[in-house]
Design a protein around this motif. Structure first.
Motif, PDB file in Angstrom:
ATOM      1  N   LEU A  37       0.838  -1.205   0.000  1.00  0.00           N
ATOM      2  CA  LEU A  37       0.000   0.000   0.000  1.00  0.00           C
ATOM      3  C   LEU A  37       0.871   1.253   0.000  1.00  0.00           C
ATOM      4  O   LEU A  37       0.599   2.208  -0.732  1.00  0.00           O
ATOM      5  CB  LEU A  37      -0.943   0.015   1.204  1.00  0.00           C
ATOM      6  CG  LEU A  37      -2.048  -1.036   1.207  1.00  0.00           C
ATOM      7  CD1 LEU A  37      -2.812  -1.006   2.521  1.00  0.00           C
ATOM      8  CD2 LEU A  37      -2.979  -0.859   0.032  1.00  0.00           C
ATOM      9  N   PHE A  41       0.689   3.964  -3.133  1.00  0.00           N
ATOM     10  CA  PHE A  41      -0.027   5.222  -2.956  1.00  0.00           C
ATOM     11  C   PHE A  41       0.843   6.410  -2.557  1.00  0.00           C
ATOM     12  O   PHE A  41       0.318   7.461  -2.213  1.00  0.00           O
ATOM     13  CB  PHE A  41      -1.180   5.037  -1.976  1.00  0.00           C
ATOM     14  CG  PHE A  41      -2.213   4.069  -2.485  1.00  0.00           C
ATOM     15  CD1 PHE A  41      -2.879   4.312  -3.670  1.00  0.00           C
ATOM     16  CD2 PHE A  41      -2.487   2.891  -1.809  1.00  0.00           C
ATOM     17  CE1 PHE A  41      -3.817   3.428  -4.174  1.00  0.00           C
ATOM     18  CE2 PHE A  41      -3.424   1.995  -2.298  1.00  0.00           C
ATOM     19  CZ  PHE A  41      -4.092   2.261  -3.486  1.00  0.00           C
ATOM     20  N   VAL A  46      -5.842   9.750  -3.100  1.00  0.00           N
ATOM     21  CA  VAL A  46      -6.478   8.430  -3.064  1.00  0.00           C
ATOM     22  C   VAL A  46      -7.936   8.525  -2.632  1.00  0.00           C
ATOM     23  O   VAL A  46      -8.265   9.214  -1.672  1.00  0.00           O
ATOM     24  CB  VAL A  46      -5.723   7.505  -2.069  1.00  0.00           C
ATOM     25  CG1 VAL A  46      -6.388   6.139  -1.973  1.00  0.00           C
ATOM     26  CG2 VAL A  46      -4.264   7.365  -2.482  1.00  0.00           C
ATOM     27  N   GLU A  48     -10.621   5.982  -1.108  1.00  0.00           N
ATOM     28  CA  GLU A  48     -10.749   4.651  -0.528  1.00  0.00           C
ATOM     29  C   GLU A  48     -12.228   4.288  -0.526  1.00  0.00           C
ATOM     30  O   GLU A  48     -13.050   4.964   0.079  1.00  0.00           O
ATOM     31  CB  GLU A  48     -10.190   4.607   0.894  1.00  0.00           C
ATOM     32  CG  GLU A  48     -10.240   3.219   1.480  1.00  0.00           C
ATOM     33  CD  GLU A  48      -9.618   3.093   2.854  1.00  0.00           C
ATOM     34  OE1 GLU A  48      -9.567   1.958   3.350  1.00  0.00           O
ATOM     35  OE2 GLU A  48      -9.207   4.112   3.434  1.00  0.00           O
ATOM     36  N   CYS A  51     -14.254   2.057   3.161  1.00  0.00           N
ATOM     37  CA  CYS A  51     -13.140   2.104   4.118  1.00  0.00           C
ATOM     38  C   CYS A  51     -13.431   1.338   5.395  1.00  0.00           C
ATOM     39  O   CYS A  51     -12.515   0.995   6.133  1.00  0.00           O
ATOM     40  CB  CYS A  51     -12.770   3.545   4.447  1.00  0.00           C
ATOM     41  SG  CYS A  51     -14.027   4.468   5.368  1.00  0.00           S
ATOM     42  N   TRP A  56      -6.999  -0.121   7.011  1.00  0.00           N
ATOM     43  CA  TRP A  56      -5.888   0.149   6.091  1.00  0.00           C
ATOM     44  C   TRP A  56      -5.612   1.643   5.937  1.00  0.00           C
ATOM     45  O   TRP A  56      -4.541   2.040   5.480  1.00  0.00           O
ATOM     46  CB  TRP A  56      -6.176  -0.460   4.718  1.00  0.00           C
ATOM     47  CG  TRP A  56      -6.379  -1.933   4.766  1.00  0.00           C
ATOM     48  CD1 TRP A  56      -7.563  -2.606   4.599  1.00  0.00           C
ATOM     49  CD2 TRP A  56      -5.389  -2.938   5.009  1.00  0.00           C
ATOM     50  NE1 TRP A  56      -7.361  -3.955   4.730  1.00  0.00           N
ATOM     51  CE2 TRP A  56      -6.031  -4.185   4.973  1.00  0.00           C
ATOM     52  CE3 TRP A  56      -4.016  -2.901   5.258  1.00  0.00           C
ATOM     53  CZ2 TRP A  56      -5.357  -5.393   5.174  1.00  0.00           C
ATOM     54  CZ3 TRP A  56      -3.342  -4.104   5.455  1.00  0.00           C
ATOM     55  CH2 TRP A  56      -4.011  -5.320   5.415  1.00  0.00           C
ATOM     56  N   THR A  57      -6.544   2.472   6.302  1.00  0.00           N
ATOM     57  CA  THR A  57      -6.462   3.910   6.047  1.00  0.00           C
ATOM     58  C   THR A  57      -5.251   4.591   6.692  1.00  0.00           C
ATOM     59  O   THR A  57      -4.587   5.401   6.028  1.00  0.00           O
ATOM     60  CB  THR A  57      -7.780   4.590   6.464  1.00  0.00           C
ATOM     61  OG1 THR A  57      -8.885   3.799   6.013  1.00  0.00           O
ATOM     62  CG2 THR A  57      -7.895   5.980   5.887  1.00  0.00           C
ATOM     63  N   ILE A  60      -2.174   4.036   4.495  1.00  0.00           N
ATOM     64  CA  ILE A  60      -2.210   4.832   3.260  1.00  0.00           C
ATOM     65  C   ILE A  60      -1.930   6.295   3.588  1.00  0.00           C
ATOM     66  O   ILE A  60      -1.223   6.984   2.844  1.00  0.00           O
ATOM     67  CB  ILE A  60      -3.559   4.652   2.537  1.00  0.00           C
ATOM     68  CG1 ILE A  60      -3.748   3.189   2.116  1.00  0.00           C
ATOM     69  CG2 ILE A  60      -3.638   5.565   1.309  1.00  0.00           C
ATOM     70  CD1 ILE A  60      -5.143   2.848   1.626  1.00  0.00           C
ATOM     71  N   ILE A  67      -6.400  11.625   1.221  1.00  0.00           N
ATOM     72  CA  ILE A  67      -7.299  10.464   1.161  1.00  0.00           C
ATOM     73  C   ILE A  67      -8.738  10.943   1.322  1.00  0.00           C
ATOM     74  O   ILE A  67      -9.054  11.705   2.227  1.00  0.00           O
ATOM     75  CB  ILE A  67      -7.010   9.431   2.263  1.00  0.00           C
ATOM     76  CG1 ILE A  67      -5.564   8.969   2.220  1.00  0.00           C
ATOM     77  CG2 ILE A  67      -7.947   8.222   2.130  1.00  0.00           C
ATOM     78  CD1 ILE A  67      -5.184   8.098   3.391  1.00  0.00           C
ATOM     79  N   ALA A  69     -11.876   9.075   2.075  1.00  0.00           N
ATOM     80  CA  ALA A  69     -12.342   7.756   2.500  1.00  0.00           C
ATOM     81  C   ALA A  69     -13.864   7.706   2.491  1.00  0.00           C
ATOM     82  O   ALA A  69     -14.516   8.613   3.012  1.00  0.00           O
ATOM     83  CB  ALA A  69     -11.798   7.448   3.894  1.00  0.00           C
ATOM     84  N   PHE A 116      -8.361   2.672  -3.780  1.00  0.00           N
ATOM     85  CA  PHE A 116      -8.188   1.485  -2.957  1.00  0.00           C
ATOM     86  C   PHE A 116      -9.536   1.040  -2.419  1.00  0.00           C
ATOM     87  O   PHE A 116     -10.334   1.852  -1.953  1.00  0.00           O
ATOM     88  CB  PHE A 116      -7.249   1.756  -1.778  1.00  0.00           C
ATOM     89  CG  PHE A 116      -7.116   0.576  -0.855  1.00  0.00           C
ATOM     90  CD1 PHE A 116      -6.434  -0.558  -1.254  1.00  0.00           C
ATOM     91  CD2 PHE A 116      -7.691   0.592   0.412  1.00  0.00           C
ATOM     92  CE1 PHE A 116      -6.327  -1.657  -0.423  1.00  0.00           C
ATOM     93  CE2 PHE A 116      -7.578  -0.501   1.259  1.00  0.00           C
ATOM     94  CZ  PHE A 116      -6.893  -1.632   0.845  1.00  0.00           C
ATOM     95  N   GLY A 117      -9.775  -0.247  -2.469  1.00  0.00           N
ATOM     96  CA  GLY A 117     -10.960  -0.844  -1.879  1.00  0.00           C
ATOM     97  C   GLY A 117     -10.601  -2.227  -1.380  1.00  0.00           C
ATOM     98  O   GLY A 117     -10.502  -3.154  -2.162  1.00  0.00           O
TER      99      GLY A 117
END
Length: 142
Positions: A37, A41, A46, A48, A51, A56-57, A60, A67, A69, A116-117
């Protein structure tokens, strides 16, 4: 499972979302995924998708420039907001949270250089995959 039922299912499971990451089979892969990740990134803007509780947030946020999210459930976003995130030079977190449906990303005006997912593809019915990817591609900066 229908969308409404899936939404209710995950709302009910809010408090146990992160339990899957303590499974011994999953734990050994987490450091590898976190490094991937960070590589993927770095310096990206990004979005997400789904989320959840933000497992994971934070990883990142260490490398992304920003981000955005998202999740459809407010209950998990509430948990995600309580986590610790990287700060910019002004001491501000580089993240914002939004309740939204990932089939409606075309409503956004912002474009993203990273998407990202975690674990979401398995929740998308085959007949909706094209709609999902069209929605995602609509917000990607090429």
């Amino acid at each position: 499972m229908k969308k409404a039922n899936l939404k209710k299912y995950y709302k009910k499971r809010t408090d146990e979302y992160d339990d899957k990451y303590s499974d011994p089979n999953a734990v050994k892969d987490i450091p590898i995924i976190k490094e991937l990740l960070k590589e993927s990134f770095k310096d990206k803007t990004v979005i997400e998708l789904s989320c959840g509780t933000g497992f994971w947030t934070p990883t990142i946020s260490e490398v992304a420039s920003k981000i955005y999210a998202t999740d459809i459930n407010a209950s998990v976003i509430k948990i995600a907001k309580k986590k610790s995130y990287a700060k910019d030079a002004n001491g501000e977190a580089n993240i914002s949270f939004h309740r939204m449906n990932f089939y409606k990303l075309d409503k956004l005006t912002e474009k993203f250089t990273g998407v990202f997912g975690g674990f979401i593809i398995s929740h998308i019915p085959l007949q909706k995959l094209k709609k999902f990817f069209d929605s995602v591609f609509s917000i990607c900066e090429v």
